[in-house]
Design a protein around this motif. Sequence first.
Motif, mmCIF file in Angstrom:
data_model
loop_
_atom_site.group_PDB
_atom_site.id
_atom_site.type_symbol
_atom_site.label_atom_id
_atom_site.label_comp_id
_atom_site.label_asym_id
_atom_site.label_seq_id
_atom_site.Cartn_x
_atom_site.Cartn_y
_atom_site.Cartn_z
ATOM 1 N N VAL A 78 0.849 -1.118 0.054
ATOM 2 C CA VAL A 78 0.065 -0.042 -0.064
ATOM 3 C C VAL A 78 0.763 1.340 0.054
ATOM 4 O O VAL A 78 0.230 2.420 0.080
ATOM 5 N N ASP A 79 2.346 1.134 0.111
ATOM 6 C CA ASP A 79 3.044 2.164 0.222
ATOM 7 C C ASP A 79 2.841 3.298 -0.842
ATOM 8 O O ASP A 79 3.199 4.433 -0.780
ATOM 9 N N GLY A 80 2.512 2.765 -2.079
ATOM 10 C CA GLY A 80 2.600 3.782 -3.209
ATOM 11 C C GLY A 80 1.375 4.406 -3.498
ATOM 12 O O GLY A 80 1.424 5.529 -4.294
ATOM 13 N N VAL A 81 0.314 3.987 -3.143
ATOM 14 C CA VAL A 81 -0.833 4.468 -3.879
ATOM 15 C C VAL A 81 -1.159 5.835 -3.049
ATOM 16 O O VAL A 81 -1.946 6.680 -3.793
ATOM 17 N N GLY A 82 -0.597 6.112 -2.008
ATOM 18 C CA GLY A 82 -0.798 7.531 -1.781
ATOM 19 C C GLY A 82 -0.146 8.635 -2.635
ATOM 20 O O GLY A 82 -0.286 9.917 -2.717
ATOM 21 N N ILE A 83 1.140 8.243 -3.211
ATOM 22 C CA ILE A 83 1.703 9.070 -4.091
ATOM 23 C C ILE A 83 0.769 9.093 -5.558
ATOM 24 O O ILE A 83 0.697 10.201 -6.008
ATOM 25 N N ASP A 84 0.158 7.900 -5.817
ATOM 26 C CA ASP A 84 -0.648 7.994 -6.929
ATOM 27 C C ASP A 84 -1.866 9.135 -6.643
ATOM 28 O O ASP A 84 -2.214 9.620 -7.460
ATOM 29 N N LEU A 85 -2.392 9.199 -5.341
ATOM 30 C CA LEU A 85 -3.754 9.989 -5.133
ATOM 31 C C LEU A 85 -3.096 11.333 -5.369
ATOM 32 O O LEU A 85 -3.501 12.377 -5.956
ATOM 33 N N VAL A 86 -1.809 11.776 -4.870
ATOM 34 C CA VAL A 86 -1.293 12.887 -4.976
ATOM 35 C C VAL A 86 -1.416 13.132 -6.574
ATOM 36 O O VAL A 86 -1.541 14.462 -6.917
ATOM 37 N N ALA A 87 -0.551 12.574 -7.157
ATOM 38 C CA ALA A 87 -0.275 12.733 -8.533
ATOM 39 C C ALA A 87 -1.438 12.981 -9.478
ATOM 40 O O ALA A 87 -1.402 13.837 -10.314
ATOM 41 N N MET A 88 -2.453 12.307 -9.126
ATOM 42 C CA MET A 88 -3.982 12.165 -10.062
ATOM 43 C C MET A 88 -4.496 13.689 -9.711
ATOM 44 O O MET A 88 -5.186 14.105 -10.823
ATOM 45 N N CYS A 89 -4.162 14.363 -8.573
ATOM 46 C CA CYS A 89 -4.808 15.607 -8.449
ATOM 47 C C CYS A 89 -3.981 16.622 -9.059
ATOM 48 O O CYS A 89 -4.048 17.862 -9.648
ATOM 49 N N VAL A 90 -2.730 16.731 -8.526
ATOM 50 C CA VAL A 90 -1.568 17.834 -8.717
ATOM 51 C C VAL A 90 -1.007 17.870 -10.297
ATOM 52 O O VAL A 90 -0.827 18.992 -10.912
ATOM 53 N N ASN A 91 -1.152 16.715 -11.032
ATOM 54 C CA ASN A 91 -0.902 16.759 -12.532
ATOM 55 C C ASN A 91 -1.945 17.207 -13.158
ATOM 56 O O ASN A 91 -1.702 17.858 -14.308
ATOM 57 N N ASP A 92 -3.147 17.094 -12.712
ATOM 58 C CA ASP A 92 -4.169 17.968 -13.268
ATOM 59 C C ASP A 92 -4.291 19.378 -13.323
ATOM 60 O O ASP A 92 -4.375 20.356 -13.972
ATOM 61 N N LEU A 93 -3.646 19.821 -11.903
ATOM 62 C CA LEU A 93 -3.622 21.225 -11.405
ATOM 63 C C LEU A 93 -2.654 21.894 -12.350
ATOM 64 O O LEU A 93 -2.819 23.042 -12.831
ATOM 65 N N VAL A 94 -1.513 21.390 -12.504
ATOM 66 C CA VAL A 94 -0.363 21.995 -13.376
ATOM 67 C C VAL A 94 -0.756 22.375 -14.720
ATOM 68 O O VAL A 94 -0.427 23.272 -15.469
ATOM 69 N N CYS A 95 -1.706 21.432 -15.207
ATOM 70 C CA CYS A 95 -2.079 21.658 -16.846
ATOM 71 C C CYS A 95 -2.955 22.821 -16.971
ATOM 72 O O CYS A 95 -3.040 23.366 -18.166
ATOM 73 N N GLN A 96 -3.200 23.458 -15.751
ATOM 74 C CA GLN A 96 -4.186 24.870 -15.752
ATOM 75 C C GLN A 96 -3.147 26.018 -15.643
ATOM 76 O O GLN A 96 -3.280 27.094 -15.702
ATOM 77 N N GLY A 97 -1.734 25.525 -15.377
ATOM 78 C CA GLY A 97 -0.728 26.591 -15.128
ATOM 79 C C GLY A 97 -0.604 27.031 -13.780
ATOM 80 O O GLY A 97 0.097 27.860 -13.509
ATOM 81 N N ALA A 98 -1.106 26.052 -12.883
ATOM 82 C CA ALA A 98 -1.095 26.287 -11.337
ATOM 83 C C ALA A 98 -0.167 25.689 -10.772
ATOM 84 O O ALA A 98 0.337 24.637 -10.988
ATOM 85 N N GLU A 99 0.551 26.445 -9.703
ATOM 86 C CA GLU A 99 1.486 25.655 -8.644
ATOM 87 C C GLU A 99 0.408 25.092 -7.650
ATOM 88 O O GLU A 99 -0.125 25.673 -6.999
ATOM 89 N N PRO A 100 0.728 23.833 -7.396
ATOM 90 C CA PRO A 100 -0.083 23.161 -6.255
ATOM 91 C C PRO A 100 0.503 23.779 -4.820
ATOM 92 O O PRO A 100 1.744 23.600 -4.651
#
Length: 348
Positions: free
Chosen positions: A82-104
């Motif tokens: 289960v150690d990596g799914v937290g990284i997945d969770l963050v990535a799925m959100c912040v990788n979307d944010l940066v597409c708007q030009g935003a800094e998480p």
Amino acid sequence: MTSGKNGLTYADAGVDIDAGNALVDRIKPAAKRTNRPGVASGLGGFGALFDLKAAGYSDPILVGATDGVGTKLRIAIDTGVVDGVGIDLVAMCVNDLVCQGAEPLFFLDYFATGKLETDTAARIIEGIAEGCVRSGCALIGGETAEMPGMYPEGDFDLAGFAVGAMERGSALPEGVVEGDVLLGLASDGVHSNGYSLVRKLVEVSGLGWDADCPFGESTLGAALLTPTRLYVKQCLAAVRAGGVHALAHITGGGLTENLPRVLPEDLGADIDLNAWDLPPVFKWMAETGGIAEAEMLKTFNCGIGMILSVAADRADELVKVLEAEGETVARLGTVTKGAGMRYAGKLL
């Protein structure tokens, strides 16, 4: 106050408040690692405070994103990895944010389970903290919900919520034109989309999660749990260097569905499928299921996790910027007249 006759406690009903408190104590050091300018309160309050001025913004626009990990969680639960799914969770959100030009700026998580197992929960949240560190945002709060009767033993679910900011007038996509060069950033594997099909393919293969991986050196389960790559710092460096017109996070829908989301309605893309090598995990899945190339391209990232549409005269310099940030960059093709994705070459 008089005592009740039956002596029942919340713990008797399946909710252990002491375990929840122990979890908060254990994850405080992980959350502290994620502190950044702007954080104005720690864990434990009824809400979390963030100071945009302290984060360096003068006229900010806020951007929000929420997501989960999907049925990839089923593999994590079944294998106990289960150690990596937290990284997945963050990535799925912040990788979307940066597409708007935003800094998480900050992140909050929601972890729900039938019975709280402190060690498992802590490993998951420590993974969330690691994802936040890698993307430069603060783990500023969250919710741990113990809900007996709602989840089978050992099961859990995750959701994440990220807030970012940009200065007014700097939102993406902006300025995409015919002739823009499309730069693809390599993925680290399947990331967190298409796992209902992934699990079906594993079933078809007859292999177990602990079987030797047919396309790598670990077990099959561990290979399929490789965390989603975080592209935030790298893409922000490219944006700040100038010449980036759009970014597309390649998630559910693959290249076919996600790149058109950031292109003007009258523009499309010519993509050279020979511009990068299809990673072994995708070759194995395609062969195992007899999956057609078009289906692969609209289901999985196929080895490209983020695409940048950049000014043609800035492409060479931006490749250097991205490579200096640790990215493997492929020149996928160009933005062209006429809506739609047009593929040349062969993926499989």
